[in-house]
Design a protein around this motif. Structure first.
Motif, short mmCIF file in Angstrom:
data_model
loop_
_atom_site.label_atom_id
_atom_site.label_comp_id
_atom_site.label_asym_id
_atom_site.label_seq_id
_atom_site.Cartn_x
_atom_site.Cartn_y
_atom_site.Cartn_z
N SER A 23 -57.12 -97.36 -20.34
CA SER A 23 -56.55 -98.52 -20.73
C SER A 23 -55.15 -98.76 -20.30
CB SER A 23 -56.61 -98.69 -22.46
OG SER A 23 -57.96 -98.59 -23.22
N SER A 24 -54.40 -97.76 -20.28
CA SER A 24 -53.15 -97.98 -19.64
C SER A 24 -53.21 -98.34 -18.01
CB SER A 24 -52.24 -96.42 -19.85
OG SER A 24 -52.66 -95.63 -19.04
N VAL A 25 -54.05 -97.76 -17.39
CA VAL A 25 -54.42 -98.16 -15.92
C VAL A 25 -54.79 -99.39 -15.85
CG1 VAL A 25 -55.77 -97.54 -13.86
CG2 VAL A 25 -54.49 -95.80 -15.27
N ALA A 26 -55.82 -99.72 -16.61
CA ALA A 26 -56.38 -101.12 -16.72
C ALA A 26 -55.29 -102.02 -16.88
CB ALA A 26 -57.62 -101.32 -17.64
N LEU A 27 -54.41 -101.87 -17.85
CA LEU A 27 -53.45 -102.96 -18.03
C LEU A 27 -52.33 -103.17 -16.90
CD1 LEU A 27 -52.45 -104.79 -20.47
CD2 LEU A 27 -51.14 -103.20 -21.29
N ALA A 28 -51.83 -101.81 -16.27
CA ALA A 28 -51.03 -101.51 -15.07
C ALA A 28 -51.68 -102.61 -13.79
CB ALA A 28 -50.64 -100.24 -14.84
N LEU A 29 -52.89 -102.07 -13.62
CA LEU A 29 -53.48 -102.84 -12.25
C LEU A 29 -53.71 -104.10 -12.48
CD1 LEU A 29 -56.05 -100.07 -11.06
CD2 LEU A 29 -53.92 -100.56 -10.17
N ASP A 30 -54.14 -104.72 -13.69
CA ASP A 30 -54.59 -106.06 -14.09
C ASP A 30 -52.90 -106.93 -13.82
OD1 ASP A 30 -55.99 -108.32 -15.38
OD2 ASP A 30 -54.08 -108.11 -16.82
N GLU A 31 -51.88 -106.47 -14.44
CA GLU A 31 -50.90 -107.10 -14.47
C GLU A 31 -50.32 -107.09 -12.75
OE1 GLU A 31 -46.09 -106.72 -15.85
OE2 GLU A 31 -47.80 -106.18 -17.04
N HIS A 32 -50.34 -105.91 -12.17
CA HIS A 32 -49.73 -105.79 -10.81
C HIS A 32 -50.46 -106.64 -9.72
CE1 HIS A 32 -47.75 -104.04 -7.24
NE2 HIS A 32 -49.08 -103.52 -6.93
N TRP A 33 -51.85 -106.46 -9.99
CA TRP A 33 -52.65 -107.12 -9.00
C TRP A 33 -52.78 -108.58 -9.28
CZ3 TRP A 33 -57.07 -103.04 -8.43
CH2 TRP A 33 -56.39 -102.25 -7.67
N GLY A 34 -52.34 -109.21 -10.59
CA GLY A 34 -52.40 -110.55 -10.99
C GLY A 34 -53.77 -111.03 -11.19
N LEU A 35 -54.45 -110.30 -11.90
CA LEU A 35 -55.78 -110.58 -12.28
C LEU A 35 -56.15 -111.36 -13.40
CD1 LEU A 35 -57.40 -106.87 -11.56
CD2 LEU A 35 -57.05 -108.88 -10.03
N GLY A 36 -55.27 -111.21 -14.42
CA GLY A 36 -55.38 -112.37 -15.49
C GLY A 36 -56.49 -112.09 -16.48
N LEU A 37 -57.08 -110.72 -16.53
CA LEU A 37 -58.07 -110.63 -17.51
C LEU A 37 -57.49 -110.37 -19.08
CD1 LEU A 37 -60.03 -107.77 -15.13
CD2 LEU A 37 -60.41 -110.18 -15.53
N ASP A 38 -58.37 -110.82 -19.78
CA ASP A 38 -57.88 -110.69 -21.30
C ASP A 38 -58.16 -109.24 -21.85
OD1 ASP A 38 -60.64 -110.72 -22.16
OD2 ASP A 38 -60.55 -112.68 -22.79
N ARG A 39 -57.69 -108.75 -22.90
CA ARG A 39 -57.86 -107.59 -23.43
C ARG A 39 -59.48 -107.04 -23.77
NH1 ARG A 39 -52.57 -104.67 -25.36
NH2 ARG A 39 -51.05 -105.71 -24.13
N PRO A 40 -60.19 -107.93 -24.50
CA PRO A 40 -61.24 -107.50 -24.52
C PRO A 40 -61.96 -107.43 -23.27
CG PRO A 40 -60.92 -109.46 -26.13
CD PRO A 40 -59.81 -109.24 -24.96
N THR A 41 -61.80 -108.10 -22.12
CA THR A 41 -62.57 -107.82 -20.76
C THR A 41 -61.88 -106.32 -20.32
OG1 THR A 41 -62.58 -110.02 -20.22
CG2 THR A 41 -62.61 -108.69 -18.39
#
Length: 387
Positions: free
Chosen positions: A138-156
């Protein structure tokens, strides 16, 4: 002076990579208050995040390599983004690199993102049934989502972590752990419908009621990628097929009489645990709303009996931890996590915490077991950016 988690992970990042990270993110482990093995049966679960967390520092690279290091490994593991695949990595790095691959399965254009350096540190005990793996994912997912600008919500992002766990790590787990890590709030638990993925945050009110959740970590490690966990899931799926339902979520208490005539004894007991555990989750949420946390003890106790006798996923050390807590004044106690080792939890009046800690250690010593590790966990907020 003791380092903060942000300082620890940042220092480790600089030591391994020789440059500063651009940010630090963290996500918690979890305790499942009740609802064990119901998640992959499309059922109900009721976990909360704990105050032990995994932290990840992220730095930018000029190429398309993704490197990951951690406090529990000597050398970084690296992979080109073009080479990410379920069978491309194994071991501890699979949790982080698996998330990078899984983000591509949820729409991230991995051909047009840059490489990163990642460094991970964690205070979540490994093998204790507190989901140290989901904290990393979860920490890696949140970090990569923000850094790569993916815009995925938390349930995803929870689905991303589950896919990484299932396909890359090879553990056939449901979505409970990642949902707890990403969706939780302080002093509350997440009531999650694993079929619809509807989630509701339910206040626990432990602080106001003078109650604590005591973890008794037996120090008997488990591994969900092998052995009994997969066998229990297969048994549940076989039971659903024989009963003609899509999943055991579709079974109710009044269906158990018919199930007993259709299924062999072992499969019936596996099914009975899931059906009764789903009802216990619903009853726990209702009881919390109507009477408060001090009234849920019998449901926790009944859950443990079901896991011990019907699902057969406890071990003698966990059973002893639960029995000792109950005998020394716990409101309720049960195993938490996937089983075959790990931890028990006890809902305890604050003043009794040291008593139960002492008695649990004495009981383990009397049986010749390794001394358990005991600590109080506080229901805490979910994944976040820390720096």
């Amino acid at each position: 002076m003791t380092e903060t988690p942000v300082e620890t992970v940042t220092r480790g990042f600089i030591e391994r990579y020789g440059h500063e990270p651009v940010g630090v993110w963290s996500a918690p482990g979890r305790v499942n208050l009740i609802g064990e093995h119901t998640d992959y049966n499309d059922g109900f679960v009721f976990p909360f995040a704990i105050d032990q967390r995994a932290s990840v520092a992220l730095g930018i690279r000029a190429d398309r390599l993704i490197r990951v290091s951690s406090t529990f490994a000597d050398e970084p593991v690296e992979l080109h983004l073009d080479d990410l695949a379920p069978d491309a990595v194994e071991g501890w790095a699979a949790y982080a690199l698996g998330v990078a691959w899984a983000l591509g399965e949820f729409g991230a254009d991995l051909e047009h993102v840059g490489g990163v350096d990642l460094h991970i540190s964690s205070t979540v005990p490994v093998g204790a049934g507190l989901s140290s793996s989901a904290a990393i994912e979860s920490s890696v997912a949140l970090a990569l989502d923000e850094h790569w600008g993916l815009g995925l919500d938390r349930p995803t992002l929870a689905k991303v972590g589950q896919l990484a766990e299932n396909r890359v790590v090879g553990a056939p787990t449901g979505i409970l752990d990642q949902s707890a890590s990403l969706l939780s709030h302080a002093d509350a638990a997440v009531f999650l419908d694993c079929r619809s993925l509807d989630a509701e945050v339910i206040p626990l009110g432990l602080v106001g009621d003078g109650l604590s959740i005591l973890v008794i970590d037996t120090n008997v490690s488990h591994a969900h990628a092998t052995g009994g966990y997969a066998a229990r899931r297969a048994s549940c799926e076989a039971g659903a097929r024989e009963l003609g339902v899509d999943s055991l979520r579709d079974m109710h208490l009044d269906d158990l009489e018919r199930a007993a005539t259709v299924l062999d004894d072992e499969t019936f007991r596996r099914v009975r645990h899931i059906v009764t555990e789903n009802q216990r989750v619903l009853d726990t949420v209702r009881t919390l709303r109507e009477q408060g946390a001090g009234a849920i003890g019998p449901l926790l106790d009944a859950s443990h009996v079901s896991m011990r006798d019907d699902f057969e996923i406890t071990v003698p050390e966990v059973d002893l931890a639960v029995e000792t807590a109950q005998a020394n004044g716990a409101i309720g106690a049960r195993m938490t996590g996937g089983g075959f080792g790990g931890s028990a939890i006890a809902l305890v009046i604050d003043a009794l915490v040291p008593v139960i800690e002492r008695e649990a250690k004495a009981a383990f010593a009397a049986q010749g077991y390794r001394e358990p590790t005991t600590f109080v966990v506080r229901p805490s907020e979910g994944a976040r950016r820390d720096a």
